[in-house]
Write an enzyme that holds these catalytic residues in place. Sequence first.
Site, PDB file in Angstrom:
ATOM      1  N   TYR A 168       0.854  -1.195   0.000  1.00 35.10           N
ATOM      2  CA  TYR A 168       0.000   0.000   0.000  1.00 35.10           C
ATOM      3  C   TYR A 168       0.884   1.237   0.000  1.00 35.10           C
ATOM      4  CZ  TYR A 168      -4.954  -1.059   0.348  1.00 35.10           C
ATOM      5  OH  TYR A 168      -6.235  -1.405   0.036  1.00 35.10           O
TER       6      TYR A 168
ATOM      7  N   GLU B 261      -0.494   4.861  -0.495  1.00 29.04           N
ATOM      8  CA  GLU B 261      -1.278   6.073  -0.754  1.00 29.04           C
ATOM      9  C   GLU B 261      -0.408   7.314  -0.603  1.00 29.04           C
ATOM     10  OE1 GLU B 261      -2.513   3.605   1.160  1.00 29.04           O
ATOM     11  OE2 GLU B 261      -4.712   3.581   1.087  1.00 29.04           O
TER      12      GLU B 261
ATOM     13  N   ASP C 152      -7.202  13.444 -24.679  1.00 29.31           N
ATOM     14  CA  ASP C 152      -7.107  12.046 -24.238  1.00 29.31           C
ATOM     15  C   ASP C 152      -6.410  11.282 -25.360  1.00 29.31           C
ATOM     16  OD1 ASP C 152      -7.442   9.417 -23.671  1.00 29.31           O
ATOM     17  OD2 ASP C 152      -9.580   9.533 -23.205  1.00 29.31           O
TER      18      ASP C 152
ATOM     19  N   THR D 165      -4.008   6.041 -21.701  1.00 27.47           N
ATOM     20  CA  THR D 165      -3.781   4.711 -21.148  1.00 27.47           C
ATOM     21  C   THR D 165      -2.331   4.375 -21.459  1.00 27.47           C
ATOM     22  OG1 THR D 165      -4.492   3.696 -23.221  1.00 27.47           O
ATOM     23  CG2 THR D 165      -6.147   3.872 -21.480  1.00 27.47           C
TER      24      THR D 165
ATOM     25  N   LYS E 215      -1.980   0.681 -24.910  1.00 29.10           N
ATOM     26  CA  LYS E 215      -2.371   0.556 -26.318  1.00 29.10           C
ATOM     27  C   LYS E 215      -1.111   0.681 -27.171  1.00 29.10           C
ATOM     28  CE  LYS E 215      -7.163   2.073 -25.567  1.00 29.10           C
ATOM     29  NZ  LYS E 215      -7.313   2.720 -24.268  1.00 29.10           N
TER      30      LYS E 215
ATOM     31  N   ARG F  15      -1.599  -2.561 -18.459  1.00 31.75           N
ATOM     32  CA  ARG F  15      -2.931  -1.945 -18.478  1.00 31.75           C
ATOM     33  C   ARG F  15      -3.001  -0.868 -17.385  1.00 31.75           C
ATOM     34  NH1 ARG F  15      -7.224  -3.151 -21.009  1.00 31.75           N
ATOM     35  NH2 ARG F  15      -5.999  -4.725 -22.073  1.00 31.75           N
TER      36      ARG F  15
HETATM   37  N1  DSN Z   1     -11.888   0.025 -24.786  1.00 31.66           N
HETATM   38  C1  DSN Z   1     -10.968   0.964 -25.383  1.00 31.66           C
HETATM   39  C2  DSN Z   1     -10.936   0.853 -26.863  1.00 31.66           C
HETATM   40  O1  DSN Z   1     -11.054  -0.258 -27.335  1.00 31.66           O
HETATM   41  O2  DSN Z   1     -10.756   1.837 -27.557  1.00 31.66           O
HETATM   42  C3  DSN Z   1     -11.243   2.364 -24.990  1.00 31.66           C
HETATM   43  O3  DSN Z   1     -11.485   2.442 -23.656  1.00 31.66           O
END
Ligand code: DSN
Length: 431
Positions: A51, A53, A196, A222, A225, A231
């Site tokens: 933990y 925080e 974003d 994120t 990707k 993730r």
């Molecule tokens: N689920 C993601 C996507 O496939 O673009 C976005 O959150």
Amino acid sequence: MTHLESQDPLVYQTIAHEVERQNFGLELIASENFVSKSVLQAQGSIFTNKYAEGLPGRRYYGGCEFADTVEELARQRARDLFQCDWVNVQPHSGASANAAVYLSCLKPGDSFLGLDLAHGGHLTHGSPVNFSGIWFNANYYGVDTDGRINMDQVREKAIKVKPKLISIGASSYSRDFDYQAFRSIADEVGSLLWMDMAHPAGLIAAKVLNDPLPYAHIVTTTTHKTLRGPRGGMILIGRDFENPFGKVAPKSGRVRKMSELLDSAVFPGMQGGPLVHVIAAKAVAFNEALQPEFVNYALQVQKNSAIMARSFMDQGYDVVSGGTDNHLVLLDLRNKNITGKDAEIALQSAHITVNKNMIPFEERSPFVTSGIRLGTAALTTRGFKETDIQDVVHLIDRVILAPSDESVRNQVKKDIHALCETYPLYDFVLA
Ligand code: DSN
């Protein structure tokens, strides 16, 4: 035999099956990628027990000295990668990072402007079924019939709505963004600008796409990707600035920086303990993305999606916007007499993984749709080059032209198996 294999064979076998699926299927979901063994090892480490925080050097629990080191590594590497003043690497996901932006910038009922989900936007950019559309006054801009965002329309909407926040970013938009034009609209109407970059983050890090950091006040992403990390999510600020809402620090009366508002929004605003094992894996992934090889990867992702779009068009498919600038291709299947849903199911049964997707001005429900979305980030990680992608397009075409033909499906599966054997992926079940 691994420990898990003997202790919990059911879970072990399920993981082994998933390894097999990933190794011998064509992964074309635009938001997915394959992480390195180092990322997996960091994510599977005993930092999961801790933990922590708070932030490095300012934690609420003891025993955080190594959590501090690893989070500082992740933060420094992210700052180096995106050349920015400030970063928070704690968001558990892109949606959490976006929630922190809303918490910092808006009050319930405030207006904001984002790309319509049906035109390629994202649930957290104001969809009526998401908190962003439930708690705030969401307004949308869209794309034109050519599939591209029209900046005049964005400006008109912004002048009409007077949003406190304008968002850029998408989950199925294959074109680059004109950040400078967005910023000038935001300045004109007195709005904050938020990008974003979840989908193109890796391509932005490699500088093969326009960079939002000099223009957007706040950037979220994120990390899993095109950035090819674990993730998770992250928030960045190119140049830290005094928050425009005049929120002051409790004791000093000093106006807090935007970064302070965002740090507090992540914790304690909307998350508890950070996932230190995931932060360790983010640090590893950012270091990988800082290597010169990552630029070659990003360029190849782009080349692969460009040839994918061109090959589909040569086969008589409608590609939304007539091509792509990034890792993503959106197919409009209406002239192929198949829905997105049926195409997804048929392709899945031939070991090709895609997702059904709405197309701009969609007339079918989101559960059926007229399109499919494809991305080249994962196959490029495997080593696929342009000629392989042309083969992939032909395999997809064979299935879409004969979705219920079992012999076609079986032949395609065999061809995919052979293609995947040429580009081996994981040679282990547990890293
Ligand atoms: N689920 C993601 C996507 O496939 O673009 C976005 O959150």
